[in-house]
Design an enzyme around this catalytic site. Structure first.
Site, PDB file in Angstrom:
ATOM      1  N   SER A  45       0.863  -1.194   0.000  1.00 45.34           N
ATOM      2  CA  SER A  45       0.000   0.000   0.000  1.00 45.34           C
ATOM      3  C   SER A  45       0.897   1.240   0.000  1.00 45.34           C
ATOM      4  O   SER A  45       2.039   1.174   0.480  1.00 45.34           O
ATOM      5  CB  SER A  45      -0.847   0.011   1.278  1.00 45.34           C
ATOM      6  N   TYR A  92      -1.589  -0.651  10.467  1.00 44.81           N
ATOM      7  CA  TYR A  92      -1.636  -0.952   9.030  1.00 44.81           C
ATOM      8  C   TYR A  92      -0.327  -0.545   8.347  1.00 44.81           C
ATOM      9  O   TYR A  92       0.265  -1.329   7.598  1.00 44.81           O
ATOM     10  CB  TYR A  92      -2.836  -0.224   8.413  1.00 44.81           C
ATOM     11  N   LYS A 142       2.348  -3.162   6.596  1.00 42.63           N
ATOM     12  CA  LYS A 142       2.700  -3.099   5.171  1.00 42.63           C
ATOM     13  C   LYS A 142       4.197  -2.799   4.999  1.00 42.63           C
ATOM     14  O   LYS A 142       4.825  -3.277   4.056  1.00 42.63           O
ATOM     15  CB  LYS A 142       1.846  -2.050   4.457  1.00 42.63           C
TER      16      LYS A 142
HETATM   17  P1  NDP Z   1     -11.238  -5.924   0.765  1.00 42.22           P
HETATM   18  O1  NDP Z   1     -11.519  -5.749   2.207  1.00 42.22           O
HETATM   19  O2  NDP Z   1     -12.201  -5.382  -0.219  1.00 42.22           O
HETATM   20  O3  NDP Z   1     -10.972  -7.475   0.454  1.00 42.22           O
HETATM   21  C1  NDP Z   1     -10.013  -8.145   1.187  1.00 42.22           C
HETATM   22  C2  NDP Z   1     -10.085  -9.618   0.914  1.00 42.22           C
HETATM   23  O4  NDP Z   1      -9.120 -10.261   1.783  1.00 42.22           O
HETATM   24  C3  NDP Z   1     -11.459 -10.195   1.259  1.00 42.22           C
HETATM   25  O5  NDP Z   1     -11.796 -11.219   0.376  1.00 42.22           O
HETATM   26  C4  NDP Z   1     -11.228 -10.729   2.675  1.00 42.22           C
HETATM   27  O6  NDP Z   1     -12.090 -11.783   3.025  1.00 42.22           O
HETATM   28  C5  NDP Z   1      -9.797 -11.225   2.569  1.00 42.22           C
HETATM   29  N1  NDP Z   1      -9.262 -11.339   3.910  1.00 42.22           N
HETATM   30  C6  NDP Z   1      -9.103 -10.357   4.831  1.00 42.22           C
HETATM   31  N2  NDP Z   1      -8.691 -10.876   5.995  1.00 42.22           N
HETATM   32  C7  NDP Z   1      -8.601 -12.210   5.807  1.00 42.22           C
HETATM   33  C8  NDP Z   1      -8.257 -13.289   6.636  1.00 42.22           C
HETATM   34  N3  NDP Z   1      -7.937 -13.126   7.928  1.00 42.22           N
HETATM   35  N4  NDP Z   1      -8.256 -14.540   6.118  1.00 42.22           N
HETATM   36  C9  NDP Z   1      -8.605 -14.745   4.833  1.00 42.22           C
HETATM   37  N5  NDP Z   1      -8.957 -13.770   3.994  1.00 42.22           N
HETATM   38  C10 NDP Z   1      -8.962 -12.511   4.479  1.00 42.22           C
HETATM   39  O7  NDP Z   1      -9.803  -5.290   0.533  1.00 42.22           O
HETATM   40  P2  NDP Z   1      -9.145  -4.661  -0.786  1.00 42.22           P
HETATM   41  O8  NDP Z   1      -9.515  -5.436  -1.971  1.00 42.22           O
HETATM   42  O9  NDP Z   1      -9.407  -3.208  -0.751  1.00 42.22           O
HETATM   43  O10 NDP Z   1      -7.619  -4.869  -0.429  1.00 42.22           O
HETATM   44  C11 NDP Z   1      -6.817  -5.870  -1.044  1.00 42.22           C
HETATM   45  C12 NDP Z   1      -5.380  -5.575  -0.714  1.00 42.22           C
HETATM   46  O11 NDP Z   1      -5.034  -4.295  -1.212  1.00 42.22           O
HETATM   47  C13 NDP Z   1      -5.104  -5.542   0.794  1.00 42.22           C
HETATM   48  O12 NDP Z   1      -3.854  -6.145   1.058  1.00 42.22           O
HETATM   49  C14 NDP Z   1      -5.063  -4.071   1.104  1.00 42.22           C
HETATM   50  O13 NDP Z   1      -4.271  -3.799   2.232  1.00 42.22           O
HETATM   51  C15 NDP Z   1      -4.463  -3.522  -0.171  1.00 42.22           C
HETATM   52  N6  NDP Z   1      -4.767  -2.116  -0.399  1.00 42.22           N
HETATM   53  C16 NDP Z   1      -6.058  -1.691  -0.531  1.00 42.22           C
HETATM   54  C17 NDP Z   1      -6.302  -0.346  -0.739  1.00 42.22           C
HETATM   55  C18 NDP Z   1      -7.701   0.187  -0.881  1.00 42.22           C
HETATM   56  O14 NDP Z   1      -7.872   1.407  -0.850  1.00 42.22           O
HETATM   57  N7  NDP Z   1      -8.706  -0.658  -1.084  1.00 42.22           N
HETATM   58  C19 NDP Z   1      -5.220   0.648  -0.833  1.00 42.22           C
HETATM   59  C20 NDP Z   1      -3.904   0.062  -0.691  1.00 42.22           C
HETATM   60  C21 NDP Z   1      -3.702  -1.257  -0.487  1.00 42.22           C
HETATM   61  P3  NDP Z   1     -13.316 -11.515   4.069  1.00 42.22           P
HETATM   62  O15 NDP Z   1     -14.053 -10.331   3.554  1.00 42.22           O
HETATM   63  O16 NDP Z   1     -14.068 -12.787   3.973  1.00 42.22           O
HETATM   64  O17 NDP Z   1     -12.665 -11.266   5.391  1.00 42.22           O
END
Ligand code: NDP
Length: 241
Positions: free
Chosen positions: A133, A146, A150
């Site tokens: 991120s 967070y 990261k």
């Molecule tokens: P979302 O919250 O939309 O999706 C995250 C996904 O990861 C979900 O499917 C969630 O499953 C899964 N997940 C989270 N925790 C666990 C866990 N303990 N075990 C298994 N699965 C898990 O996040 P984003 O798509 O926005 O983010 C994706 C990546 O991008 C992350 O690493 C985030 O830090 C990074 N990112 C996102 C940004 C943003 O603005 N969106 C900006 C910068 C980086 P469930 O919902 O079932 O828990």
């Protein structure tokens, strides 16, 4: 970019950026092994052609290792799962810190270890993309755990890039800015905070999941054969503003 005949592990595949990566990979011919948590997402992913889904809570180290082994063999890996909890630095709890580091930092290490061990044993090449991120470069208010998690992931990416490249496995990190997913809604729903962030993005918008997925696929592909150990912002210019 063609991924025909490639098997790709994608963590956090149930929603947001991970879900878009799965869609794009499948469209370009890959077999995807999706690791994610919610049962409904696992069911939905199982219904998609070319997709195998494994339910796992990546906060649990043993379960993560078991799921990573069950996902093998694979050609490529995307560590996309991530989670956040907003707390000012002075109120950041040990429990939240540990939870975020477990999911955002430790789980990518465990999955990458099993993936790389399997490839090395078979004498095959591969590539890893860790979804970090812009929060690992800057100090975002209320994101202490967070940002730290990261930053830790970036350190892992660089060590993986150094130690795994001699085995033909590249590792790179990508650093999205705010991307319109369920996580972004959680972190950026305050309009004043969102407007302040938006002002710092020269292209004048937040990212869409597809903006991020395209770059992930490039870094996975053979076209990126000489790209190893980088931290690539996908941020509309946020980092230069
Ligand atoms: P979302 O919250 O939309 O999706 C995250 C996904 O990861 C979900 O499917 C969630 O499953 C899964 N997940 C989270 N925790 C666990 C866990 N303990 N075990 C298994 N699965 C898990 O996040 P984003 O798509 O926005 O983010 C994706 C990546 O991008 C992350 O690493 C985030 O830090 C990074 N990112 C996102 C940004 C943003 O603005 N969106 C900006 C910068 C980086 P469930 O919902 O079932 O828990």
């Amino acid at each position: 970019m063609d991924f025909k005949g490639k098997t790709v592990i994608v963590t956090g595949a149930g929603k947001g950026i991970g879900r878009e990566i799965v869609r794009m990979l499948a469209e370009r011919g890959a077999q995807v092994v999706a690791l994610t948590r919610s049962a409904a997402d696992v069911e939905a992913l199982r219904g998609e052609s070319g997709c195998r889904a494994i339910q796992v809570d990546l906060a649990d180290a043993d379960a993560t290792r078991e799921a990573a082994i069950a996902a093998l063999p694979a050609d490529l890996l995307v560590n996309c799962a991530g989670t956040t909890e907003l707390q000012p630095f002075l109120e950041t709890t040990v429990e939240a810190f540990d939870r975020l580091v477990a999911v955002n930092t430790r789980a990518p290490m465990i999955v990458a270890q099993e993936y790389a061990r399997s490839l090395i044993k078979q004498g095959r090449k591969g590539a890893i993309v860790n979804v970090s991120s812009v929060a690992s470069f800057v100090g975002l208010a209320d994101h202490a755990a967070y940002c730290a998690s990261k930053g830790g992931l970036d350190g892992l990416t660089r060590v993986m890039a150094r130690e795994l490249a001699p085995h033909g496995i590249r590792a790179n990190g990508i650093h999205p800015t705010v991307t319109l997913t369920p996580m972004a809604v959680k972190a950026w729903s305050d309009p004043e905070k969102a407007a302040g962030m938006m002002k710092r993005i020269p292209v004048g918008r937040f990212a869409e999941p597809a903006d991020i997925a395209e770059v992930v696929l490039f870094l996975l592909s053979d076209e990126a054969a000489m790209v190893n150990g980088i931290s690539m912002p996908v941020d509309g210019g946020y980092m230069i503003a």
